[in-house]
Design an enzyme around this catalytic site. Structure first.
Site, PDB file in Angstrom:
ATOM      1  CE  LYS A  60       6.470  -5.836   6.509  1.00  0.00           C
ATOM      2  NZ  LYS A  60       7.189  -4.736   6.495  1.00  0.00           N
TER       3      LYS A  60
ATOM      4  CB  SER B   2       5.401   0.189   0.434  1.00  0.00           C
ATOM      5  OG  SER B   2       4.313   0.800   1.209  1.00  0.00           O
TER       6      SER B   2
ATOM      7  CG  HIS C 266       0.284   1.918   5.115  1.00  0.00           C
ATOM      8  ND1 HIS C 266       0.728   1.364   3.974  1.00  0.00           N
ATOM      9  CD2 HIS C 266       1.580   2.251   5.893  1.00  0.00           C
ATOM     10  CE1 HIS C 266       2.159   1.379   3.928  1.00  0.00           C
ATOM     11  NE2 HIS C 266       2.436   1.805   4.927  1.00  0.00           N
TER      12      HIS C 266
END
Ligand code: AMP
Length: 296
Positions: A146, A183, A35
Site C-alpha cells: 500500500k 490507520s 498490519h
C-alpha cells in the site's frame, strides 16, 4: 509474546534469534487487519518482531503527528491473536536524542509522488527503519505494498547501503468495498468514508484504461484524476515505471505503478496498484520481486 518497552531490553530478543531467523514488521501502531496480515505472512519466514513507534521525524510541520491514533493496549490485544513473537514499542528517546545526529537521506526513488508533497518524509522513514534494523538485526523485513514508494525507497536504501536484510512486500488488505485499510481511515466520518472510495475507484479506472489498450500515461492519469473529483483535493494521480518510479509518456510492456494521493476531510489518503502490462494482458504484480511472500 515478549513485550520490550525500551532499547535497554533488546537483549531479550537473543533467545528468539538463536532459534529462528528474525523477521521485522515495523508499524506506527493503531493496528488493523492490514498490519495483522503482514504479521501472518512474516511468520512464514521466522520469529516475528513487530515494532510500534509513531516516528516524529517522518511527519512534517502541520501534519498529524500529535493527532495520530495511539493505542498500545488495543494493539497488544490484536497481536495476541497472531503469531508475533515479540513487540518492541520504544519511547522517542530510545530512538533519537543527540543533537546533530546522523540521518539517512533517501535516494532518487523518494523524489516524486509523496516525496515531493511531504519534504523530508522519506528521510525520516529511512532513518527510523535503519535504526530499527540496527537495533533488532532482522534477517527479513516485511512492508506493505500500500505504501509502494516507501517500500521501493527502503529497498534502494538496503541495496545502496549494502544492509544485510531481505525485504519483502505484502499485498494491500482492503475493506470489502475496496478502501485500503489505513490507520488514518479512523479520521473519516461516515460521509467522508464513502467519498474515500474514490481512491480505489481511481485505480480501477486507470487499470480499465490499460486493459482497454490505452498506453498514453496522460490519458490514464486523466481517467484516474477524474475519479478523484469526489475528494476534497488531489495530491497526485500518476503512472510510474517500476521499480525506479520514472515518469513516462507512453506506457511500455513491463511493470508500472498506478499511484494516487488525495485529501478527504481531515485525512490525506494514498493508494497504489502495481501492474504488469504485457501487450493486451494486464495483471497485478508485486513491487520487489520477492516471490512467494510478495505474491501470497
Ligand atoms: P503504518 O503503521 O501505517 O506505518 O504501516 C506499517 C506497515 O503496514 C507498512 O509496511 C505499511 O505499508 C503496512 N500497511 C499499512 N496498511 C496496509 C494495508 N491496508 N495492507 C497491507 N499492509 C499495510
Amino acid at each position: 509474546m515478549i513485550l520490550i518497552r525500551g532499547a535497554g531490553e533488546l537483549g531479550r530478543l537473543a533467545a528468539l534469534r538463536d532459534a529462528a531467523p528474525l523477521v521485522l514488521v515495523p508499524t506506527m501502531g493503531a493496528l488493523h487487519d492490514g498490519h495483522l496480515a503482514l504479521v501472518r505472512q512474516a511468520a512464514r519466514y521466522g520469529a516475528v518482531v513487530v515494532t510500534i513507534f509513531v516516528n516524529p521525524t517522518q511527519f512534517g510541520p502541520g501534519e498529524d503527528f500529535a493527532a495520530y491514533p495511539r493505542d498500545l493496549d488495543g494493539d497488544l490485544a490484536l497481536l495476541a491473536g497472531t503469531p508475533a513473537a515479540a513487540v518492541f514499542a520504544p519511547a522517542v528517546d530510545d530512538m533519537y536524542g543527540r543533537p546533530g545526529e546522523v540521518t539517512i537521506r533517501a535516494g532518487r526513488r523518494a523524489d516524486g509522488l509523496c516525496g515531493a508533497r511531504r519534504p523530508g518524509h522519506f528521510d525520516g522513514v529511512l532513518t527510523v527503519v535503519a535504526k530499527l534494523f540496527g537495533m533488532v538485526r532482522p534477517d527479513v523485513a516485511v512492508f506493505g505494498r500500500k505504501d509502494a514508494q516507501q517500500c521501493l525507497a527502503l529497498a534502494q536504501m538496503v541495496a545502496d547501503l549494502r544492509l544485510p536484510v531481505r525485504l519483502l512486500d505484502a499485498p494491500t488488505v482492503r475493506e470489502p468495498d475496496g478502501l485500503a485499510m489505513s490507520s488514518r481511515n479512523r479520521y473519516l466520518d461516515a460521509k467522508q468514508r464513502q467519498r474515500a472510495l474514490c481512491l480505489p475507484r481511481a485505480l480501477a479506472a486507470g487499470r480499465a484504461c490499460l486493459e482497454a489498450g490505452e498506453r498514453s500515461a496522460a490519458a490514464v492519469e486523466t481517467a484516474m484524476s477524474g475519479a478523484l473529483a469526489a475528494a476534497d483535493s488531489l495530491d497526485y494521480a500518476a503512472v510510474r515505471l517500476l521499480p525506479e518510479l520514472e515518469e513516462t509518456s507512453s506506457i511500455p510492456d513491463g511493470r508500472v505503478l498506478l499511484a494516487v494521493a488525495a485529501r478527504v476531510g481531515p485525512a490525506r489518503l494514498i493508494d497504489n496498484l502495481a501492474l504488469r502490462v504485457d501487450r493486451g494482458f494486464v495483471a497485478e504484480t508485486d513491487l520487489l520481486g520477492g516471490g512467494e511472500a510478495a505474491g501470497a
